[in-house]
Design an enzyme around this catalytic site. Sequence first.
Site, PDB file in Angstrom:
ATOM      1  N   ARG A   1      44.264  44.267  49.001  1.00 36.68           N
ATOM      2  CA  ARG A   1      44.996  44.095  50.263  1.00 36.68           C
ATOM      3  C   ARG A   1      46.301  43.354  50.020  1.00 36.68           C
ATOM      4  O   ARG A   1      46.465  42.626  49.042  1.00 36.68           O
ATOM      5  CB  ARG A   1      44.150  43.331  51.276  1.00 36.68           C
ATOM      6  CG  ARG A   1      43.785  41.900  50.895  1.00 36.68           C
ATOM      7  CD  ARG A   1      44.707  40.845  51.478  1.00 36.68           C
ATOM      8  NE  ARG A   1      44.441  39.533  50.946  1.00 36.68           N
ATOM      9  CZ  ARG A   1      45.101  38.992  49.927  1.00 36.68           C
ATOM     10  NH1 ARG A   1      46.064  39.647  49.320  1.00 36.68           N
ATOM     11  NH2 ARG A   1      44.801  37.774  49.507  1.00 36.68           N
TER      12      ARG A   1
ATOM     13  N   GLU B   1      49.183  33.205  56.421  1.00 37.07           N
ATOM     14  CA  GLU B   1      48.745  32.841  55.064  1.00 37.07           C
ATOM     15  C   GLU B   1      48.122  31.455  55.050  1.00 37.07           C
ATOM     16  O   GLU B   1      48.652  30.526  55.663  1.00 37.07           O
ATOM     17  CB  GLU B   1      49.955  32.871  54.118  1.00 37.07           C
ATOM     18  CG  GLU B   1      49.588  33.141  52.685  1.00 37.07           C
ATOM     19  CD  GLU B   1      49.089  34.574  52.502  1.00 37.07           C
ATOM     20  OE1 GLU B   1      47.859  34.749  52.340  1.00 37.07           O
ATOM     21  OE2 GLU B   1      49.913  35.498  52.543  1.00 37.07           O
TER      22      GLU B   1
ATOM     23  N   ASP C   1      43.135  31.457  57.107  1.00 33.37           N
ATOM     24  CA  ASP C   1      41.821  32.074  57.411  1.00 33.37           C
ATOM     25  C   ASP C   1      40.703  31.041  57.373  1.00 33.37           C
ATOM     26  O   ASP C   1      39.821  31.033  58.224  1.00 33.37           O
ATOM     27  CB  ASP C   1      41.521  33.296  56.533  1.00 33.37           C
ATOM     28  CG  ASP C   1      41.489  33.057  55.045  1.00 33.37           C
ATOM     29  OD1 ASP C   1      41.970  31.986  54.597  1.00 33.37           O
ATOM     30  OD2 ASP C   1      40.975  33.928  54.313  1.00 33.37           O
TER      31      ASP C   1
ATOM     32  N   GLY D   1      44.360  38.731  39.742  1.00 32.25           N
ATOM     33  CA  GLY D   1      45.053  37.457  39.909  1.00 32.25           C
ATOM     34  C   GLY D   1      46.488  37.592  40.376  1.00 32.25           C
ATOM     35  O   GLY D   1      47.284  36.670  40.211  1.00 32.25           O
TER      36      GLY D   1
ATOM     37  N   GLY E   1      47.389  38.121  43.590  1.00 38.22           N
ATOM     38  CA  GLY E   1      47.507  37.855  45.025  1.00 38.22           C
ATOM     39  C   GLY E   1      47.208  39.071  45.882  1.00 38.22           C
ATOM     40  O   GLY E   1      47.491  39.085  47.080  1.00 38.22           O
TER      41      GLY E   1
ATOM     42  N   ASP F   1      40.150  38.338  53.011  1.00 36.89           N
ATOM     43  CA  ASP F   1      40.223  39.359  51.958  1.00 36.89           C
ATOM     44  C   ASP F   1      39.056  40.325  52.043  1.00 36.89           C
ATOM     45  O   ASP F   1      39.215  41.544  51.938  1.00 36.89           O
ATOM     46  CB  ASP F   1      40.207  38.691  50.572  1.00 36.89           C
ATOM     47  CG  ASP F   1      41.399  37.786  50.357  1.00 36.89           C
ATOM     48  OD1 ASP F   1      42.288  37.769  51.233  1.00 36.89           O
ATOM     49  OD2 ASP F   1      41.450  37.101  49.312  1.00 36.89           O
TER      50      ASP F   1
HETATM   51  P1  ADP Z   1      43.055  38.019  43.172  1.00 36.05           P
HETATM   52  O1  ADP Z   1      41.877  38.200  44.049  1.00 36.05           O
HETATM   53  O2  ADP Z   1      44.292  37.641  43.901  1.00 36.05           O
HETATM   54  O3  ADP Z   1      43.314  39.185  42.264  1.00 36.05           O
HETATM   55  P2  ADP Z   1      41.383  35.935  42.157  1.00 36.05           P
HETATM   56  O4  ADP Z   1      41.613  34.821  41.198  1.00 36.05           O
HETATM   57  O5  ADP Z   1      40.869  35.623  43.508  1.00 36.05           O
HETATM   58  O6  ADP Z   1      42.736  36.766  42.233  1.00 36.05           O
HETATM   59  O7  ADP Z   1      40.341  36.964  41.537  1.00 36.05           O
HETATM   60  C1  ADP Z   1      40.519  37.473  40.233  1.00 36.05           C
HETATM   61  C2  ADP Z   1      39.222  37.401  39.500  1.00 36.05           C
HETATM   62  O8  ADP Z   1      38.272  38.345  40.068  1.00 36.05           O
HETATM   63  C3  ADP Z   1      39.322  37.819  38.050  1.00 36.05           C
HETATM   64  O9  ADP Z   1      39.779  36.746  37.238  1.00 36.05           O
HETATM   65  C4  ADP Z   1      37.904  38.234  37.737  1.00 36.05           C
HETATM   66  O10 ADP Z   1      37.090  37.089  37.501  1.00 36.05           O
HETATM   67  C5  ADP Z   1      37.457  38.883  39.044  1.00 36.05           C
HETATM   68  N1  ADP Z   1      37.680  40.346  39.014  1.00 36.05           N
HETATM   69  C6  ADP Z   1      38.465  41.055  39.833  1.00 36.05           C
HETATM   70  N2  ADP Z   1      38.421  42.377  39.534  1.00 36.05           N
HETATM   71  C7  ADP Z   1      37.592  42.502  38.492  1.00 36.05           C
HETATM   72  C8  ADP Z   1      37.138  43.598  37.694  1.00 36.05           C
HETATM   73  N3  ADP Z   1      37.542  44.844  37.933  1.00 36.05           N
HETATM   74  N4  ADP Z   1      36.270  43.332  36.678  1.00 36.05           N
HETATM   75  C9  ADP Z   1      35.840  42.083  36.461  1.00 36.05           C
HETATM   76  N5  ADP Z   1      36.249  41.017  37.143  1.00 36.05           N
HETATM   77  C10 ADP Z   1      37.109  41.206  38.161  1.00 36.05           C
HETATM   78 MG    MG Z   2      40.932  36.701  45.240  1.00 38.22          MG
END
Ligand code: ADP
Ligand code: MG
Length: 375
Positions: free
Chosen positions: A34, A40, A43, A134, A136, A184
Amino acid sequence: MPSSDLPSIIADARRAFADHFGAGPTHAAHAPGRVNLIGEHTDYSGGLVLPMAINAGCAAVGRTSGRPAGRVGIWSVNQNEAATLDANRLGPGADWHGKGWSSYAAGVLAVLRDRVGHDLPSMEIVVASDVPLGAGLSSSAAFELSLCALICSMNGFKLAPAEMASIARAAERGYAGMPCGIMDQLVSACGVKGHALLIDCATETTTPISLAPLGDLAVLVIDSTVKHTLVSGEYKRRADGCEEASKILGVKWLRDASPELVASRAGALGDELHRYARHVVTENARVESFIRAVAQGDAAEVGRCMAGSHASLRDDFRVSCPELDAIVDACAAVPGVIGCRMTGGGFGGSAVALVRPEALDASRDAADLALTTRF
Ligand code: ADP
Ligand code: MG
């Protein structure tokens, strides 16, 4: 959905499944990432938010297997790594904090198992995402929801999308240790094509909002590619700070405080909590103004709301960074850009811009130039 419309990431996940587990999966699910247009860091204070699902998401494919009940093998294409979890004996959520991506999977399995009230079978699963991790854009919610939807379809669990969102959020909070709100997960589960989704996070009610009155526009997401450290610690500090501020102000949700109340209790709040509270109440008002302006086709007011949101996140909530500020300043100055702001949790990640189609190339170039010349 006709198969030609299926996201290609599902085909990638299927191929990886055959490589990894030696045969085809029997089930598939997909959940989008999303981008948040406005609202921002409100939530978790019960505020109004306006995200939209994007055309990137996470695919999860799988089949049940004959191994002992509850043995779940998950291969993540993005992490190039396997996790093997005992779904029926995962232990307390706090034990999983800091254990990387498997904590998100463990959380979904544990919370889902609790909600359906019985043990899970053994399963083989592959996930593949084209949401950058990661950045956003909520790769985490896309991952949780695709996994949850897959396990439900493999096991015949009939859960409403909002229920799955609640499971995914409980997984992220309890197991991954991220004190997130519901935005989210709810938009990933309940997003409506061609619309943004207004969510009142106090009641968790959703209203699709069409941007059509604004005329032709593109939603441009600019990944700064910057990831600053301590993001989850700083996030928790804000979430805890907002909760503390709501107690001092005597309101259930910080979003319910009036600007006058926040101003009158500045001394009791102290500088940091006062800034947080001011951000939340002004941001909530900006979401309302943004929605009104969209309905009236008032692009100038939409732009002012986005600029105000960015300034408040930068100066009051202090979750922006120089790279995002540079992108936003550069983009906002391009003719044909309606508005631009940082989006998501901050400390790096992405910016979002609402852009007239003819200004897309120029705004992309301006953002690139801002990043490459200054950093
Ligand atoms: P965002 O949600 O903004 O991308 P976050 O830090 O909240 O950032 O989430 C990222 C984390 O979610 C990754 O570091 C991982 O631990 C997990 N993650 C997301 N997608 C995957 C995936 N396809 N496979 C494994 N882990 C995932
Ligand atoms: Mg996240």
